[in-house]
Design a protein around this motif. Structure first.
Motif, PDB file in Angstrom:
ATOM      1  N   ALA A  87       0.832  -1.210   0.000  1.00  0.00           N
ATOM      2  CA  ALA A  87       0.000   0.000   0.000  1.00  0.00           C
ATOM      3  C   ALA A  87       0.867   1.260   0.000  1.00  0.00           C
ATOM      4  CB  ALA A  87      -0.924  -0.002   1.215  1.00  0.00           C
ATOM      5  N   LEU A  88       2.037   1.188   0.670  1.00  0.00           N
ATOM      6  CA  LEU A  88       2.885   2.379   0.757  1.00  0.00           C
ATOM      7  C   LEU A  88       3.494   2.759  -0.584  1.00  0.00           C
ATOM      8  CD1 LEU A  88       4.808   2.056   4.116  1.00  0.00           C
ATOM      9  CD2 LEU A  88       3.146   3.766   3.481  1.00  0.00           C
ATOM     10  N   VAL A  89       3.693   1.782  -1.491  1.00  0.00           N
ATOM     11  CA  VAL A  89       4.357   2.107  -2.752  1.00  0.00           C
ATOM     12  C   VAL A  89       3.465   1.944  -3.967  1.00  0.00           C
ATOM     13  CG1 VAL A  89       6.703   1.690  -1.957  1.00  0.00           C
ATOM     14  CG2 VAL A  89       5.342  -0.216  -2.781  1.00  0.00           C
ATOM     15  N   SER A  90       2.173   1.601  -3.770  1.00  0.00           N
ATOM     16  CA  SER A  90       1.328   1.443  -4.955  1.00  0.00           C
ATOM     17  C   SER A  90       0.641   2.766  -5.267  1.00  0.00           C
ATOM     18  CB  SER A  90       0.280   0.354  -4.718  1.00  0.00           C
ATOM     19  OG  SER A  90      -0.751   0.870  -3.920  1.00  0.00           O
ATOM     20  N   PRO A  91       0.452   3.058  -6.571  1.00  0.00           N
ATOM     21  CA  PRO A  91      -0.164   4.332  -6.960  1.00  0.00           C
ATOM     22  C   PRO A  91      -1.589   4.493  -6.415  1.00  0.00           C
ATOM     23  CG  PRO A  91       0.828   3.252  -8.846  1.00  0.00           C
ATOM     24  CD  PRO A  91       0.885   2.281  -7.731  1.00  0.00           C
ATOM     25  N   GLU A  92      -2.309   3.345  -6.223  1.00  0.00           N
ATOM     26  CA  GLU A  92      -3.657   3.452  -5.661  1.00  0.00           C
ATOM     27  C   GLU A  92      -3.598   3.696  -4.162  1.00  0.00           C
ATOM     28  OE1 GLU A  92      -3.204   0.130  -7.412  1.00  0.00           O
ATOM     29  OE2 GLU A  92      -3.309   1.432  -9.160  1.00  0.00           O
ATOM     30  N   GLY A  93      -2.431   3.436  -3.571  1.00  0.00           N
ATOM     31  CA  GLY A  93      -2.306   3.559  -2.129  1.00  0.00           C
ATOM     32  C   GLY A  93      -1.743   4.909  -1.711  1.00  0.00           C
ATOM     33  N   PHE A  94      -0.628   4.863  -0.988  1.00  0.00           N
ATOM     34  CA  PHE A  94      -0.112   6.087  -0.371  1.00  0.00           C
ATOM     35  C   PHE A  94       1.254   6.454  -0.921  1.00  0.00           C
ATOM     36  CE2 PHE A  94      -2.784   3.756   2.543  1.00  0.00           C
ATOM     37  CZ  PHE A  94      -3.737   4.709   2.848  1.00  0.00           C
ATOM     38  N   VAL A  95       1.466   6.278  -2.230  1.00  0.00           N
ATOM     39  CA  VAL A  95       2.829   6.484  -2.724  1.00  0.00           C
ATOM     40  C   VAL A  95       3.242   7.951  -2.627  1.00  0.00           C
ATOM     41  CG1 VAL A  95       2.205   6.712  -5.164  1.00  0.00           C
ATOM     42  CG2 VAL A  95       4.459   5.891  -4.535  1.00  0.00           C
ATOM     43  N   ILE A  96       2.287   8.892  -2.842  1.00  0.00           N
ATOM     44  CA  ILE A  96       2.681  10.314  -2.833  1.00  0.00           C
ATOM     45  C   ILE A  96       3.041  10.790  -1.430  1.00  0.00           C
ATOM     46  CG2 ILE A  96       1.881  12.659  -3.309  1.00  0.00           C
ATOM     47  CD1 ILE A  96       0.561  11.565  -5.788  1.00  0.00           C
ATOM     48  N   PHE A 125       4.095   8.990   0.955  1.00  0.00           N
ATOM     49  CA  PHE A 125       5.307   8.258   1.306  1.00  0.00           C
ATOM     50  C   PHE A 125       6.536   8.926   0.714  1.00  0.00           C
ATOM     51  CE2 PHE A 125       8.261   4.721   0.352  1.00  0.00           C
ATOM     52  CZ  PHE A 125       8.483   4.281   1.632  1.00  0.00           C
ATOM     53  N   GLU A 126       6.438   9.276  -0.588  1.00  0.00           N
ATOM     54  CA  GLU A 126       7.591   9.889  -1.244  1.00  0.00           C
ATOM     55  C   GLU A 126       7.851  11.290  -0.708  1.00  0.00           C
ATOM     56  OE1 GLU A 126       9.739   8.556  -3.167  1.00  0.00           O
ATOM     57  OE2 GLU A 126       8.733   6.629  -3.323  1.00  0.00           O
ATOM     58  N   VAL A 127       6.760  12.032  -0.420  1.00  0.00           N
ATOM     59  CA  VAL A 127       6.935  13.384   0.121  1.00  0.00           C
ATOM     60  C   VAL A 127       7.657  13.311   1.466  1.00  0.00           C
ATOM     61  CG1 VAL A 127       5.694  15.354   1.088  1.00  0.00           C
ATOM     62  CG2 VAL A 127       5.003  14.420  -1.107  1.00  0.00           C
ATOM     63  N   ALA A 128       7.252  12.326   2.285  1.00  0.00           N
ATOM     64  CA  ALA A 128       7.901  12.179   3.588  1.00  0.00           C
ATOM     65  C   ALA A 128       9.374  11.851   3.405  1.00  0.00           C
ATOM     66  CB  ALA A 128       7.215  11.080   4.396  1.00  0.00           C
ATOM     67  N   SER A 129       9.704  11.010   2.405  1.00  0.00           N
ATOM     68  CA  SER A 129      11.123  10.668   2.254  1.00  0.00           C
ATOM     69  C   SER A 129      11.912  11.850   1.740  1.00  0.00           C
ATOM     70  CB  SER A 129      11.307   9.440   1.359  1.00  0.00           C
ATOM     71  OG  SER A 129      10.367   9.409   0.353  1.00  0.00           O
ATOM     72  N   VAL A 130      11.297  12.699   0.876  1.00  0.00           N
ATOM     73  CA  VAL A 130      12.004  13.899   0.414  1.00  0.00           C
ATOM     74  C   VAL A 130      12.257  14.839   1.595  1.00  0.00           C
ATOM     75  CG1 VAL A 130      11.782  15.980  -0.987  1.00  0.00           C
ATOM     76  CG2 VAL A 130      11.192  13.770  -1.950  1.00  0.00           C
ATOM     77  N   LEU A 131      11.249  14.949   2.476  1.00  0.00           N
ATOM     78  CA  LEU A 131      11.402  15.798   3.664  1.00  0.00           C
ATOM     79  C   LEU A 131      12.574  15.320   4.520  1.00  0.00           C
ATOM     80  CD1 LEU A 131      10.080  18.089   5.413  1.00  0.00           C
ATOM     81  CD2 LEU A 131       8.984  16.237   6.652  1.00  0.00           C
ATOM     82  N   LEU A 132      12.627  13.998   4.740  1.00  0.00           N
ATOM     83  CA  LEU A 132      13.703  13.444   5.560  1.00  0.00           C
ATOM     84  C   LEU A 132      15.056  13.655   4.899  1.00  0.00           C
ATOM     85  CD1 LEU A 132      12.103  10.155   6.846  1.00  0.00           C
ATOM     86  CD2 LEU A 132      12.647  12.189   8.136  1.00  0.00           C
TER      87      LEU A 132
END
Lengths: 396, 171
Positions: free
Chosen positions: B135-144, B146-153
């Motif tokens: 779910a964290l990496v699928s486009p139907e799930g929470f990929v955006i 998730f990626e925004v959080a990793s860019v922030l980190l």
């Protein structure tokens, strides 16, 4: 299924049957679970007695000595004598120490190691609890070990103990990074975080698929245990004995035993994640053989740990941090990416093993070349010629 | 009362007691130890809810990270702070605000219909950790997110590096 091929299963069935007659089912489950916990942790604690003897014997051989040889055959009872000595020693607590935290720290340090054994798959069907996040669990309970060292160092109210605890936290938290990254490599290859699944999927041992990751895991685990050459947390020439300076008798003994058991646990984890765990001829039919295989494979990792301990001197603190952040972490990151890409590309094909092996070797050669280049550059920068001050006779 | 309810009540009591002790301790390091106890209790609650992954992450992230916070607590405070710790004189206002906030939350949550109804049984045969990962990496799930959080980190990491970087000589 006879008793000798699978004693734990038979004993468990007998016990559950016995308890089911006497008690309601929920209580029977509870009691058999508690007995399981006691059996697994006692196995670890009794193992330590043997490990201390083994380590002293092996270290002695490395130094061209005989080692313990007076108490019992081959000195086997030496550790028992040591335990009796530790138990009869005076138990002193510093006057200004934080009593509760001070007394809790050795217990927590032992618990942190024993908790790992809850997810160790000894043989098919022999596992404390087959968590589906077993590998992550190992990393999580490691933080209790850090906590215990910090508790000991702070509660002792001693400068050297606190310095040792600071060093320990810096070292242990740093080396957790490459350790976690190399823990992820077997997870990627097995497609699961469960310890049992990691073992079951190793039809080819993962050391053949990810040799460099295996070595990095072993190195960072040695640092995580705090053994020579990474024993800066108890460097006696600088900070007396580090976080356990103020501990006497059996409380010190608990820290000591926890360290030995942790070192062997590192060997066990290495065997499970990279050497195929209990896998071997006949282990499926006779689970007792699986335990023998696992212990034999763990001894390989444990022997390397002892070998490194008796060979290398302690490294300097800046070298320790440099090794972690400038070498191990980038290399393990590169390995993780390489493994992920190659394993996806060559999944289910005959080329999987050679491709992953080649990927590992490429990463190894590239990082080696990069390191050589950087070290040569650093040497050139150091060699800039500077005129030295000369001694001259002062004119009156 | 089943065994599960007994464990839950004991753990909940432990969390509340540890949290209370944490905010009332004058010694910062003791407060940190009680915080660890409270957070560990929360991870036991996760285990009771069959959320093994969250329980492990709770221990990994909080108890692992708190050791570092404790180092700061030791290094940044005076050693003899135990006897006469400085007390913030505005604690009365803080108490009023916190009480208001807590009551507001209790009223809000009380109005939520899901509180009164029982949760359905969790299907423990599914590998929930794997489904969370997908779910964290699928486009139907929470990929955006998730990626925004990793860019922030990543930005935080780079920023920390820039701050800590030694200045070059001659600048």
């Amino acid at each position: 299924m006879s008793f000798w091929s699978n004693p734990i299963l038979v004993a468990n069935e007998w016990l559950t049957g016995l308890l089911a007659d006497l008690l309601p089912e929920a209580w029977a489950t509870l009691i058999s679970t508690i007995i399981g916990v006691v059996v697994v942790s006692s196995f670890g604690l009794i193992l330590v007695i043997f490990l201390i003897w083994l380590e002293r014997k092996v270290a002695a051989r490395f130094q061209d000595r005989i080692g313990p040889n007076r108490a019992g055959p081959y000195g086997l009872l030496q550790t028992i004598a040591d335990i009796v000595k530790l138990l009869t020693k005076e138990d002193s607590i510093p006057e200004k120490a934080d009593k509760l935290t001070f007394n809790l720290a050795p217990i927590v340090s032992m618990i942190a190691v024993l908790l790992i054994w809850a997810v160790i798959p000894f043989a098919p069907g022999w596992i404390g609890t087959d968590l589906n996040v077993g590998v992550l669990y190992i990393a999580a309970v490691g933080s209790f070990g850090i906590l215990s060292i910090l508790m000991a160092g702070w509660a002792s109210n001693n400068k050297y103990a606190l310095l040792g605890a600071f060093r320990a936290v810096a070292q242990l938290i740093s080396y957790e990074v490459p350790m976690l990254l190399t823990l992820l490599v077997p997870v990627l290859l097995a497609r699961s975080m469960g310890m049992m699944t990691v073992v079951e999927t190793q039809s080819t041992w993962f050391i053949a698929l990810a040799p460099v990751a295996g070595i990095i895991f072993l190195v960072s685990s040695i640092a995580e245990v705090g053994r020579t050459p990474f024993d800066l947390i108890e460097a006696e020439s600088e900070i007396v004995a580090g976080y356990h300076t103020e501990y006497t008798g059996m409380k010190f003994g608990l820290f000591f035993a926890a360290e030995f058991l942790h070192a062997f646990t590192v060997g066990v984890l290495f065997a499970i994640l990279y050497l195929g765990g209990w896998r071997g001829p006949g282990a499926e039919q006779y689970p007792i053989l699986g335990v023998v295989y696992l212990m034999a494979k763990s001894s390989i990792g444990y022997f390397i740990v002892m070998w490194v301990r008796s060979t290398l001197p302690r490294i300097r603190i800046d070298h320790m941090l440099d090794l972690n952040w400038k070498v191990l972490t980038p290399v393990s990151l590169a390995l993780l990416i390489t493994t992920a890409v190659l394993d996806k590309l060559f999944a289910e094909t005959a080329l999987r093993v050679p491709a992953l092996l080649a990927g590992n070797l490429v990463v190894l050669v590239l990082s080696w070349a990069l390191l050589r280049m950087m070290s040569r550059k650093a040497r050139r920068e150091r060699q800039v010629f500077k005129k030295r001050p000369e001694a001259r006779a002062v004119q009156p | 009362m089943t065994a599960m309810q007994g464990v839950f009540l004991f753990t909940a009591g432990l969390i509340l007691w540890a949290a209370f002790m944490m905010v009332t301790r004058q010694n910062l390091v003791h407060a940190a130890f009680y915080l660890i106890l409270a957070l560990f209790g929360v991870s036991i609650i996760f285990v009771l809810l069959d959320a093994g992954f969250l329980a492990v992450v709770q221990v990994l992230v909080y108890i692992g990270a708190i050791s570092i916070i404790m180092i700061f607590a030791v290094m940044l405070t005076r050693g003899d702070v135990i006897e006469e710790a400085p007390v913030n004189k505005n604690y009365g206002w803080a108490l009023v605000l916190a009480a208001l906030f807590a009551f507001g939350l209790i009223i809000l949550i009380g109005q939520w219909p899901a509180v009164a109804s029982l949760a359905g049984e969790i299907d423990t045969s599914r590998d929930l950790a794997a489904e969370l990962g997908v779910a964290l990496v699928s486009p139907e799930g929470f990929v955006i997110p998730f990626e925004v959080a990793s860019v922030l980190l990543l930005a935080a990491l780079v920023g920390a590096l820039m701050v800590a970087r030694p200045q070059k000589k001659g600048k």
